[in-house]
Design a protein around this motif. Structure first.
Motif, PDB file in Angstrom:
ATOM      1  N   GLN A  94     -13.657  11.090   7.730  1.00 54.63           N
ATOM      2  CA  GLN A  94     -12.631  11.239   6.692  1.00 54.63           C
ATOM      3  C   GLN A  94     -13.205  11.430   5.286  1.00 54.63           C
ATOM      4  O   GLN A  94     -12.730  12.284   4.550  1.00 54.63           O
ATOM      5  CB  GLN A  94     -11.643  10.088   6.715  1.00 54.63           C
ATOM      6  CG  GLN A  94     -12.183   8.774   6.221  1.00 54.63           C
ATOM      7  CD  GLN A  94     -11.170   7.662   6.393  1.00 54.63           C
ATOM      8  OE1 GLN A  94     -10.099   7.836   6.946  1.00 54.63           O
ATOM      9  NE2 GLN A  94     -11.528   6.490   5.912  1.00 54.63           N
ATOM     10  N   GLU A 138      -4.270  14.551   6.061  1.00 50.56           N
ATOM     11  CA  GLU A 138      -3.821  13.438   5.212  1.00 50.56           C
ATOM     12  C   GLU A 138      -2.375  13.668   4.797  1.00 50.56           C
ATOM     13  O   GLU A 138      -1.758  14.653   5.183  1.00 50.56           O
ATOM     14  CB  GLU A 138      -4.720  13.324   3.970  1.00 50.56           C
ATOM     15  CG  GLU A 138      -6.155  13.008   4.273  1.00 50.56           C
ATOM     16  CD  GLU A 138      -6.344  11.695   5.034  1.00 50.56           C
ATOM     17  OE1 GLU A 138      -5.523  10.769   4.861  1.00 50.56           O
ATOM     18  OE2 GLU A 138      -7.302  11.599   5.804  1.00 50.56           O
ATOM     19  N   GLN A 139      -1.876  12.752   3.978  1.00 49.20           N
ATOM     20  CA  GLN A 139      -0.524  12.929   3.454  1.00 49.20           C
ATOM     21  C   GLN A 139      -0.474  14.210   2.624  1.00 49.20           C
ATOM     22  O   GLN A 139      -1.437  14.553   1.943  1.00 49.20           O
ATOM     23  CB  GLN A 139      -0.100  11.724   2.635  1.00 49.20           C
ATOM     24  CG  GLN A 139      -1.008  11.389   1.474  1.00 49.20           C
ATOM     25  CD  GLN A 139      -0.759  10.001   0.918  1.00 49.20           C
ATOM     26  OE1 GLN A 139       0.237   9.366   1.213  1.00 49.20           O
ATOM     27  NE2 GLN A 139      -1.673   9.517   0.103  1.00 49.20           N
ATOM     28  N   ASP A 187       0.817  -1.212   0.000  1.00 46.43           N
ATOM     29  CA  ASP A 187       0.000   0.000   0.000  1.00 46.43           C
ATOM     30  C   ASP A 187       0.855   1.268   0.000  1.00 46.43           C
ATOM     31  O   ASP A 187       0.357   2.354   0.215  1.00 46.43           O
ATOM     32  CB  ASP A 187      -0.972   0.005   1.172  1.00 46.43           C
ATOM     33  CG  ASP A 187      -0.281  -0.154   2.513  1.00 46.43           C
ATOM     34  OD1 ASP A 187       0.961  -0.289   2.536  1.00 46.43           O
ATOM     35  OD2 ASP A 187      -0.975  -0.152   3.539  1.00 46.43           O
ATOM     36  N   GLU A 190      -8.307   1.350   2.840  1.00 51.65           N
ATOM     37  CA  GLU A 190      -6.856   1.216   3.022  1.00 51.65           C
ATOM     38  C   GLU A 190      -6.302   2.143   4.093  1.00 51.65           C
ATOM     39  O   GLU A 190      -5.173   1.956   4.541  1.00 51.65           O
ATOM     40  CB  GLU A 190      -6.129   1.509   1.701  1.00 51.65           C
ATOM     41  CG  GLU A 190      -6.412   0.516   0.614  1.00 51.65           C
ATOM     42  CD  GLU A 190      -5.910  -0.883   0.930  1.00 51.65           C
ATOM     43  OE1 GLU A 190      -4.841  -1.012   1.558  1.00 51.65           O
ATOM     44  OE2 GLU A 190      -6.601  -1.850   0.574  1.00 51.65           O
ATOM     45  N   ARG A 191      -7.061   3.137   4.500  1.00 53.61           N
ATOM     46  CA  ARG A 191      -6.588   4.179   5.408  1.00 53.61           C
ATOM     47  C   ARG A 191      -6.382   3.632   6.804  1.00 53.61           C
ATOM     48  O   ARG A 191      -7.302   3.094   7.425  1.00 53.61           O
ATOM     49  CB  ARG A 191      -7.587   5.339   5.438  1.00 53.61           C
ATOM     50  CG  ARG A 191      -7.253   6.470   6.378  1.00 53.61           C
ATOM     51  CD  ARG A 191      -6.030   7.224   5.888  1.00 53.61           C
ATOM     52  NE  ARG A 191      -5.878   8.512   6.511  1.00 53.61           N
ATOM     53  CZ  ARG A 191      -5.178   8.723   7.635  1.00 53.61           C
ATOM     54  NH1 ARG A 191      -4.601   7.738   8.252  1.00 53.61           N
ATOM     55  NH2 ARG A 191      -5.088   9.944   8.110  1.00 53.61           N
ATOM     56  N   TRP A 206     -12.517  14.601   3.033  1.00 55.61           N
ATOM     57  CA  TRP A 206     -11.901  14.518   1.702  1.00 55.61           C
ATOM     58  C   TRP A 206     -12.741  15.263   0.680  1.00 55.61           C
ATOM     59  O   TRP A 206     -12.222  15.954  -0.180  1.00 55.61           O
ATOM     60  CB  TRP A 206     -11.742  13.066   1.260  1.00 55.61           C
ATOM     61  CG  TRP A 206     -10.792  12.256   2.082  1.00 55.61           C
ATOM     62  CD1 TRP A 206      -9.855  12.726   2.964  1.00 55.61           C
ATOM     63  CD2 TRP A 206     -10.692  10.836   2.110  1.00 55.61           C
ATOM     64  NE1 TRP A 206      -9.184  11.671   3.535  1.00 55.61           N
ATOM     65  CE2 TRP A 206      -9.668  10.502   3.030  1.00 55.61           C
ATOM     66  CE3 TRP A 206     -11.365   9.813   1.467  1.00 55.61           C
ATOM     67  CZ2 TRP A 206      -9.309   9.186   3.293  1.00 55.61           C
ATOM     68  CZ3 TRP A 206     -11.004   8.504   1.722  1.00 55.61           C
ATOM     69  CH2 TRP A 206      -9.984   8.197   2.637  1.00 55.61           C
ATOM     70  N   TRP A 251       0.970   6.542   0.618  1.00 54.29           N
ATOM     71  CA  TRP A 251       0.109   5.363   0.690  1.00 54.29           C
ATOM     72  C   TRP A 251      -0.945   5.526  -0.394  1.00 54.29           C
ATOM     73  O   TRP A 251      -1.265   6.633  -0.812  1.00 54.29           O
ATOM     74  CB  TRP A 251      -0.494   5.179   2.088  1.00 54.29           C
ATOM     75  CG  TRP A 251      -1.503   6.191   2.513  1.00 54.29           C
ATOM     76  CD1 TRP A 251      -1.263   7.358   3.181  1.00 54.29           C
ATOM     77  CD2 TRP A 251      -2.919   6.128   2.304  1.00 54.29           C
ATOM     78  NE1 TRP A 251      -2.453   8.020   3.397  1.00 54.29           N
ATOM     79  CE2 TRP A 251      -3.489   7.286   2.868  1.00 54.29           C
ATOM     80  CE3 TRP A 251      -3.774   5.209   1.691  1.00 54.29           C
ATOM     81  CZ2 TRP A 251      -4.843   7.547   2.843  1.00 54.29           C
ATOM     82  CZ3 TRP A 251      -5.131   5.471   1.665  1.00 54.29           C
ATOM     83  CH2 TRP A 251      -5.653   6.632   2.245  1.00 54.29           C
ATOM     84  N   HIS A 252      -1.451   4.417  -0.851  1.00 54.91           N
ATOM     85  CA  HIS A 252      -2.401   4.449  -1.950  1.00 54.91           C
ATOM     86  C   HIS A 252      -3.387   3.307  -1.825  1.00 54.91           C
ATOM     87  O   HIS A 252      -3.221   2.379  -1.031  1.00 54.91           O
ATOM     88  CB  HIS A 252      -1.666   4.343  -3.298  1.00 54.91           C
ATOM     89  CG  HIS A 252      -1.025   3.005  -3.504  1.00 54.91           C
ATOM     90  ND1 HIS A 252      -1.699   1.915  -4.014  1.00 54.91           N
ATOM     91  CD2 HIS A 252       0.214   2.561  -3.225  1.00 54.91           C
ATOM     92  CE1 HIS A 252      -0.896   0.879  -4.054  1.00 54.91           C
ATOM     93  NE2 HIS A 252       0.278   1.240  -3.575  1.00 54.91           N
ATOM     94  N   ALA A 272      -8.202   5.475  10.620  1.00 50.59           N
ATOM     95  CA  ALA A 272      -9.280   6.233   9.992  1.00 50.59           C
ATOM     96  C   ALA A 272     -10.143   6.940  11.029  1.00 50.59           C
ATOM     97  O   ALA A 272     -10.294   6.479  12.155  1.00 50.59           O
ATOM     98  CB  ALA A 272     -10.148   5.289   9.160  1.00 50.59           C
ATOM     99  N   LEU A 331     -10.133   4.082  -0.952  1.00 52.52           N
ATOM    100  CA  LEU A 331      -9.119   4.739  -0.115  1.00 52.52           C
ATOM    101  C   LEU A 331      -9.439   4.565   1.368  1.00 52.52           C
ATOM    102  O   LEU A 331      -8.549   4.294   2.176  1.00 52.52           O
ATOM    103  CB  LEU A 331      -9.019   6.225  -0.469  1.00 52.52           C
ATOM    104  CG  LEU A 331      -8.295   6.520  -1.776  1.00 52.52           C
ATOM    105  CD1 LEU A 331      -8.668   7.904  -2.294  1.00 52.52           C
ATOM    106  CD2 LEU A 331      -6.790   6.397  -1.579  1.00 52.52           C
ATOM    107  N   ALA A 332     -10.699   4.709   1.737  1.00 49.39           N
ATOM    108  CA  ALA A 332     -11.098   4.556   3.145  1.00 49.39           C
ATOM    109  C   ALA A 332     -10.786   3.160   3.651  1.00 49.39           C
ATOM    110  O   ALA A 332     -10.389   2.983   4.807  1.00 49.39           O
ATOM    111  CB  ALA A 332     -12.582   4.872   3.308  1.00 49.39           C
TER     112      ALA A 332
END
Length: 161
Positions: free
Chosen positions: A123, A65-66, A35, A115-116, A127, A49-50, A119, A112-113
Motif C-alpha cells: 500500500q 483506496e477511497q 477514524d 489506520e488502514r 500510494w 477515513w482518515h 491493509a 495512514l498505514a
C-alpha cells in the motif's frame, strides 16, 4: 448606604452564555476517537477515513483506496461523536497535497498505514506511485460546535455525493 445585594445587575437577567469550550481539545479528541469524518466542498460531500497526526487530518485517495475528487484549497470537515454518532463539530480546513518527495510524506504514510483497515503489503508503495495524500489543517472558529448548531443541521442528513 448601598450594598451589592440591593442593586440589580441588568446583565444578570440576560440569557446565560453557553459554557466556554476548548475547541482545540474537542477537535483533537474527536479526530483521535473516530477514524471517519465527512469532507464537504461546494461540489461534493464524502464520508472518508482518515488518520490524525500532529494536529492535522491525513487522507489518502487513489487506485485501491477511497475515491475522493481533487480537493479545493478550503474544505469543511464534519466530525461526529463516536459515542452518540451525531454531528459534533464542523470546521474549515486548508487542504494541501503532500508530494511523495516531501520530508513529511513517510511520516504521513506511516500514520495512514497504521489506520488502514485490510491493509496490503504494497500500500505505501502504491500510494507513492498512484495515490494522493492530503494534509488538512483546521483553522478559524468552528462553523458548528456544541451549543451552536445551525437550525437545519439536526434535520438535514449528510449525504455523500
Amino acid at each position: 448606604m448601598c450594598h451589592s445585594g440591593d442593586v440589580t445587575d441588568p446583565a444578570s437577567t440576560a440569557e446565560a452564555e453557553p459554557a466556554p469550550i476548548n475547541i482545540s481539545a474537542l477537535l483533537g479528541e474527536a479526530l483521535s476517537k473516530s477514524d471517519m469524518c465527512w469532507i464537504r466542498t461546494p461540489e461534493f460531500t464524502r464520508l472518508v477515513w482518515h488518520a490524525y497526526d500532529r494536529d492535522a487530518i491525513l487522507l489518502v485517495t487513489g487506485p485501491g483506496e477511497q475515491q475522493i475528487p481533487p480537493l479545493p484549497e478550503n474544505v469543511e470537515v464534519v466530525l461526529r461523536s463516536k459515542d452518540a454518532g451525531t454531528r459534533l463539530l464542523t470546521v474549515e480546513a486548508k487542504a494541501v497535497v503532500l508530494p511523495p518527495d516531501h520530508q513529511m510524506w513517510p511520516v504521513a504514510a506511516a500514520a495512514l498505514a497504521a489506520e488502514r483497515l485490510n491493509a496490503t503489503d504494497d500500500q505505501v508503495a502504491r500510494w507513492r506511485e498512484t495515490g494522493t495524500i492530503y494534509v488538512l489543517h483546521p483553522f478559524g472558529m468552528p462553523i458548528e460546535r456544541p451549543g451552536s448548531y445551525a437550525v437545519e443541521s439536526a434535520t438535514t442528513p449528510l449525504v455523500a455525493s
